[in-house]
Motif scaffolding. Structure first.
Motif, PDB file in Angstrom:
ATOM      1  N   LYS A  36       0.833  -1.205   0.000  1.00  0.00           N
ATOM      2  CA  LYS A  36       0.000   0.000   0.000  1.00  0.00           C
ATOM      3  C   LYS A  36       0.872   1.262   0.000  1.00  0.00           C
ATOM      4  O   LYS A  36       0.596   2.220  -0.729  1.00  0.00           O
ATOM      5  CB  LYS A  36      -0.930   0.009   1.211  1.00  0.00           C
ATOM      6  N   ALA A  37       1.916   1.255   0.811  1.00  0.00           N
ATOM      7  CA  ALA A  37       2.809   2.412   0.873  1.00  0.00           C
ATOM      8  C   ALA A  37       3.520   2.620  -0.460  1.00  0.00           C
ATOM      9  O   ALA A  37       3.675   3.755  -0.927  1.00  0.00           O
ATOM     10  CB  ALA A  37       3.826   2.225   1.998  1.00  0.00           C
ATOM     11  N   ASP A  38       3.952   1.523  -1.077  1.00  0.00           N
ATOM     12  CA  ASP A  38       4.634   1.611  -2.365  1.00  0.00           C
ATOM     13  C   ASP A  38       3.703   2.174  -3.435  1.00  0.00           C
ATOM     14  O   ASP A  38       4.087   3.042  -4.222  1.00  0.00           O
ATOM     15  CB  ASP A  38       5.137   0.222  -2.766  1.00  0.00           C
ATOM     16  N   GLU A  39       2.468   1.699  -3.459  1.00  0.00           N
ATOM     17  CA  GLU A  39       1.509   2.159  -4.467  1.00  0.00           C
ATOM     18  C   GLU A  39       1.129   3.616  -4.261  1.00  0.00           C
ATOM     19  O   GLU A  39       0.809   4.324  -5.227  1.00  0.00           O
ATOM     20  CB  GLU A  39       0.267   1.263  -4.434  1.00  0.00           C
ATOM     21  N   ASN A  40       1.168   4.093  -3.016  1.00  0.00           N
ATOM     22  CA  ASN A  40       0.864   5.500  -2.750  1.00  0.00           C
ATOM     23  C   ASN A  40       1.814   6.437  -3.486  1.00  0.00           C
ATOM     24  O   ASN A  40       1.412   7.478  -4.007  1.00  0.00           O
ATOM     25  CB  ASN A  40       0.962   5.786  -1.241  1.00  0.00           C
ATOM     26  N   MET A  41       3.093   6.093  -3.514  1.00  0.00           N
ATOM     27  CA  MET A  41       4.105   6.960  -4.124  1.00  0.00           C
ATOM     28  C   MET A  41       4.348   6.644  -5.592  1.00  0.00           C
ATOM     29  O   MET A  41       5.000   7.410  -6.292  1.00  0.00           O
ATOM     30  CB  MET A  41       5.419   6.840  -3.363  1.00  0.00           C
ATOM     31  N   ARG A  42       3.829   5.524  -6.072  1.00  0.00           N
ATOM     32  CA  ARG A  42       4.138   5.104  -7.437  1.00  0.00           C
ATOM     33  C   ARG A  42       2.940   5.219  -8.374  1.00  0.00           C
ATOM     34  O   ARG A  42       3.056   5.704  -9.499  1.00  0.00           O
ATOM     35  CB  ARG A  42       4.636   3.650  -7.406  1.00  0.00           C
ATOM     36  N   LYS A  44      -0.099   3.579 -10.836  1.00  0.00           N
ATOM     37  CA  LYS A  44       0.106   2.705 -12.000  1.00  0.00           C
ATOM     38  C   LYS A  44       1.227   3.266 -12.865  1.00  0.00           C
ATOM     39  O   LYS A  44       2.062   2.525 -13.392  1.00  0.00           O
ATOM     40  CB  LYS A  44      -1.186   2.578 -12.802  1.00  0.00           C
ATOM     41  N   THR A  45       1.223   4.584 -13.026  1.00  0.00           N
ATOM     42  CA  THR A  45       2.335   5.295 -13.658  1.00  0.00           C
ATOM     43  C   THR A  45       2.546   6.588 -12.886  1.00  0.00           C
ATOM     44  O   THR A  45       1.665   7.056 -12.159  1.00  0.00           O
ATOM     45  CB  THR A  45       2.058   5.641 -15.139  1.00  0.00           C
ATOM     46  N   SER A  46       3.720   7.188 -13.052  1.00  0.00           N
ATOM     47  CA  SER A  46       3.964   8.505 -12.462  1.00  0.00           C
ATOM     48  C   SER A  46       4.974   9.263 -13.308  1.00  0.00           C
ATOM     49  O   SER A  46       5.828   8.655 -13.975  1.00  0.00           O
ATOM     50  CB  SER A  46       4.477   8.378 -11.022  1.00  0.00           C
ATOM     51  N   ALA A  47       4.853  10.580 -13.288  1.00  0.00           N
ATOM     52  CA  ALA A  47       5.836  11.472 -13.906  1.00  0.00           C
ATOM     53  C   ALA A  47       6.075  12.600 -12.912  1.00  0.00           C
ATOM     54  O   ALA A  47       5.127  13.302 -12.535  1.00  0.00           O
ATOM     55  CB  ALA A  47       5.336  12.011 -15.235  1.00  0.00           C
ATOM     56  N   ALA A  48       7.312  12.754 -12.449  1.00  0.00           N
ATOM     57  CA  ALA A  48       7.589  13.681 -11.346  1.00  0.00           C
ATOM     58  C   ALA A  48       8.706  14.652 -11.691  1.00  0.00           C
ATOM     59  O   ALA A  48       9.682  14.290 -12.354  1.00  0.00           O
ATOM     60  CB  ALA A  48       7.962  12.890 -10.088  1.00  0.00           C
ATOM     61  N   LYS A  70       6.503   3.133 -14.442  1.00  0.00           N
ATOM     62  CA  LYS A  70       5.325   2.359 -14.827  1.00  0.00           C
ATOM     63  C   LYS A  70       5.414   1.015 -14.113  1.00  0.00           C
ATOM     64  O   LYS A  70       6.240   0.173 -14.463  1.00  0.00           O
ATOM     65  CB  LYS A  70       5.259   2.163 -16.341  1.00  0.00           C
ATOM     66  N   GLY A  71       4.587   0.873 -13.089  1.00  0.00           N
ATOM     67  CA  GLY A  71       4.633  -0.352 -12.299  1.00  0.00           C
ATOM     68  C   GLY A  71       6.024  -0.575 -11.719  1.00  0.00           C
ATOM     69  O   GLY A  71       6.759   0.363 -11.423  1.00  0.00           O
ATOM     70  N   VAL A 236       2.488  13.712 -11.588  1.00  0.00           N
ATOM     71  CA  VAL A 236       1.277  13.328 -12.319  1.00  0.00           C
ATOM     72  C   VAL A 236       1.162  11.812 -12.230  1.00  0.00           C
ATOM     73  O   VAL A 236       2.080  11.089 -12.618  1.00  0.00           O
ATOM     74  CB  VAL A 236       1.333  13.770 -13.796  1.00  0.00           C
ATOM     75  N   PHE A 237       0.033  11.333 -11.693  1.00  0.00           N
ATOM     76  CA  PHE A 237      -0.166   9.899 -11.525  1.00  0.00           C
ATOM     77  C   PHE A 237      -1.118   9.339 -12.582  1.00  0.00           C
ATOM     78  O   PHE A 237      -2.046  10.019 -13.029  1.00  0.00           O
ATOM     79  CB  PHE A 237      -0.755   9.589 -10.143  1.00  0.00           C
ATOM     80  N   ASP A 238      -0.877   8.088 -12.947  1.00  0.00           N
ATOM     81  CA  ASP A 238      -1.821   7.255 -13.694  1.00  0.00           C
ATOM     82  C   ASP A 238      -2.155   7.783 -15.080  1.00  0.00           C
ATOM     83  O   ASP A 238      -3.215   7.481 -15.627  1.00  0.00           O
ATOM     84  CB  ASP A 238      -3.115   7.040 -12.877  1.00  0.00           C
ATOM     85  N   LYS A 239      -1.254   8.543 -15.668  1.00  0.00           N
ATOM     86  CA  LYS A 239      -1.404   8.937 -17.068  1.00  0.00           C
ATOM     87  C   LYS A 239      -0.707   7.884 -17.925  1.00  0.00           C
ATOM     88  O   LYS A 239       0.402   7.461 -17.628  1.00  0.00           O
ATOM     89  CB  LYS A 239      -0.764  10.309 -17.313  1.00  0.00           C
TER      90      LYS A 239
END
Length: 255
Positions: A36-42, A44-48, A70-71, A236-239
């Motif tokens: 859960k902690a890992d998915e909070n910061m990651r 499905k995809t992220s651009a930071a 991505k994953g 930006v998450f999940d794009k």
């Protein structure tokens, strides 16, 4: 020393957190809490957009970079400044990690033995930034109990690398907020059981529509005055990001 690394999933229903066998809150296993902690910061995809500050007793250095993920299988990091390192890129694709060095126009495949080395002179390792190893799949997890960190109740979880995982640490202990599943602290121990690094996470903000820890500091315990800060400016998450983005060819063309 344990050698080298990998990545994530499978669910355990109950986990013992003490010799008395107390269950985790809501029957969450240690593995589920870490996931859960890992998915909070990651996501499905992220651009930071990220700033990095390397702090030493007599000087300070700053970098700016952009990172995509991505994953567990794909990640890319592009250094945007300073000018000397601008254009340097790191790619993780499945089990392989690559580094593009524009000054010599060369792509270098990083062997697992280099994952424990410093990332561009910071107090983070190559693996800390590129994430070759998975906090979920490459460790066995055990809840040690609960502790308060900065006024928040946390799960204290011990992570022991699996025998076949390419991980240099003998163990890692992490503290995860029981309400929002944000990782607030981590300790990294070497093969002799000695504490090497402490990582603190804080300045909780809403970025990309979700609550995250926007500031992370890594402190080597045997080097007074040394630390490295990672500051998330935007996420930006999940794009959707196509798998073809994460290629050695594309890492040379990033702007």
């Amino acid at each position: 020393m344990k050698k080298i690394h990998a990545l994530k999933i499978l669910i355990i229903t109950f986990v013992m957190i003490s010799p008395l066998g107390i269950q985790a809150q809501q029957d969450l296993s240690a593995r589920e809490i870490v996931q859960k902690a890992d998915e909070n910061m990651r996501g499905k995809t992220s651009a930071a957009e990220i700033d990095i500050q390397i702090i030493r007793p007599t000087w300070k250095r700053e970098m700016r970079m952009k990172a995509w993920s991505k994953g567990d299988d794909y990640s890319m990091i592009l250094v945007k400044s300073p000018a000397k390192e601008k254009g340097t890129a790191f790619l993780k694709r499945m089990k392989e990690v690559w580094n593009w060095v524009p000054s010599i126009e060369r792509t270098i495949k990083l062997p697992p033995s280099m994952m424990s080395q410093s990332w561009m002179g910071t107090d983070f390792t190559n693996d800390d930034l590129v994430k070759e190893a998975s906090t979920v799949q490459d460790y066995e997890h055990r809840i040690l109990g609960k502790e308060e960190i900065n006024g928040k109740e946390t799960y204290k979880i011990e992570m022991i690398p699996k025998p076949d995982a390419a991980i240099v640490w003998e163990k890692v202990i992490i503290w995860i907020d029981t309400e929002e599943f944000l990782q607030l602290k981590a300790e990294f121990y070497d093969e002799d059981g000695e504490l090497v690094n402490v990582m603190n996470s804080g300045e909780i903000k809403i970025l990309g529509g979700r609550k995250v820890t926007s500031k992370i500091e890594m402190i080597p315990v045997d080097k007074p005055g040394y630390k490295t800060l990672i500051i998330y400016k935007d996420i930006v998450f999940d794009k959707d990001i196509n798998d073809s983005f994460f290629t050695t060819r594309n890492m040379k063309q990033l702007k």
